[in-house]
Design an enzyme around this catalytic site. Structure first.
Site, PDB file in Angstrom:
ATOM      1  N   GLY A  33      25.987 -48.883 125.423  1.00 58.21           N
ATOM      2  CA  GLY A  33      26.856 -50.034 125.634  1.00 58.21           C
ATOM      3  C   GLY A  33      27.261 -50.635 124.305  1.00 58.21           C
ATOM      4  N   LEU A  34      28.182 -51.562 124.369  1.00 59.06           N
ATOM      5  CA  LEU A  34      28.676 -52.238 123.175  1.00 59.06           C
ATOM      6  C   LEU A  34      27.572 -52.973 122.438  1.00 59.06           C
ATOM      7  CD1 LEU A  34      31.881 -53.853 124.724  1.00 59.06           C
ATOM      8  CD2 LEU A  34      31.851 -52.025 123.010  1.00 59.06           C
ATOM      9  N   SER A  35      27.791 -53.240 121.164  1.00 62.75           N
ATOM     10  CA  SER A  35      26.908 -54.137 120.425  1.00 62.75           C
ATOM     11  C   SER A  35      26.961 -55.484 121.137  1.00 62.75           C
ATOM     12  CB  SER A  35      27.420 -54.287 118.984  1.00 62.75           C
ATOM     13  OG  SER A  35      26.620 -55.195 118.275  1.00 62.75           O
ATOM     14  N   SER A  92      25.564 -55.986 124.123  1.00 58.33           N
ATOM     15  CA  SER A  92      25.519 -55.786 125.579  1.00 58.33           C
ATOM     16  C   SER A  92      24.131 -56.025 126.157  1.00 58.33           C
ATOM     17  CB  SER A  92      25.991 -54.375 125.946  1.00 58.33           C
ATOM     18  OG  SER A  92      25.111 -53.394 125.422  1.00 58.33           O
ATOM     19  N   GLY A  93      23.135 -56.204 125.297  1.00 57.47           N
ATOM     20  CA  GLY A  93      21.783 -56.464 125.791  1.00 57.47           C
ATOM     21  C   GLY A  93      20.878 -55.251 125.789  1.00 57.47           C
ATOM     22  N   SER A 138      17.982 -47.088 123.013  1.00 56.46           N
ATOM     23  CA  SER A 138      19.044 -48.103 123.095  1.00 56.46           C
ATOM     24  C   SER A 138      19.956 -47.957 121.881  1.00 56.46           C
ATOM     25  CB  SER A 138      18.455 -49.511 123.192  1.00 56.46           C
ATOM     26  OG  SER A 138      17.635 -49.816 122.089  1.00 56.46           O
TER      27      SER A 138
END
Length: 191
Positions: free
Chosen positions: A21-23, A25-26, A92
């Protein structure tokens, strides 16, 4: 096989949980919470993230398209090694390119190792608002070239095993959904 012998002796099988996921995004927040939840259930696991991979194993890589591909390839190979030792590997990484993620999946499947893509979905506007490291601000100011979501693309997964809308789900709900998937797949025991 050695892997099935290890699995029998250790009482668990390995698997890779690939959070993408994007930077902002958790990914890291949820990965830390998932790792803790798995450990509490007695599941031997290890978390790979930018902090423990980019500064060591991949310290010689930058952020060009080629270096990003090599970064993901190496992480995928390390995750496979953990799997072969019956360790659940929680990763991650932004891993923005579908081709690179699909190649990691293909190598796991070829080796008979479970691979679960977990898409940490968040609108770009929310990720930019969160901006925990100030990276979006720096990218918009032109201080970071090729930043995913600003000047470089993020290719969304098309067939993730779980989509986690982190702007709608709490960390604990996200972890609960991941644990439910892993219970169903026989990767971790029910509490």
């Amino acid at each position: 096989s050695t892997q099935s012998t290890w699995g029998h002796l250790m009482g668990q099988k390995g698997a890779t949980l690939w959070m993408t996921g994007l930077s902002g995004s958790g990914k890291s927040t949820v990965a830390i919470a998932l790792e803790e939840a798995l450990l509490r259930r007695g599941v031997n696991c290890y978390r790979l993230d930018g902090d423990n991979v980019r500064h060591g194993l991949n310290s010689n890589l930058g952020f060009s398209r080629e270096d990003r591909a090599e970064n993901i390839r190496r992480i995928g190979e390390v995750a496979k090694l953990f799997n072969e030792a019956c360790v659940v590997c929680v990763t991650s990484f932004i891993s923005p390119y579908k081709e690179d993620r699909d190649e990691v999946r293909r190598k796991h499947v070829e080796s008979g190792l479970p691979f679960y893509e977990l898409y940490m979905q968040v609108p770009l506007s929310v990720a930019m608002e969160r901006d925990p490291k100030g990276l979006y601000r720096k990218a918009k100011e032109g201080n970071i070239a090729g930043f995913t979501g600003v000047s470089d693309p993020y290719e969304e997964p098309e067939a993730a095993e779980l989509v986690v809308p982190t702007h709608e789900w709490s960390v604990s709900h996200s972890v609960d959904q991941m644990l439910a998937l892993l219970e169903k797949e026989g990767v971790c025991p029910k509490p």
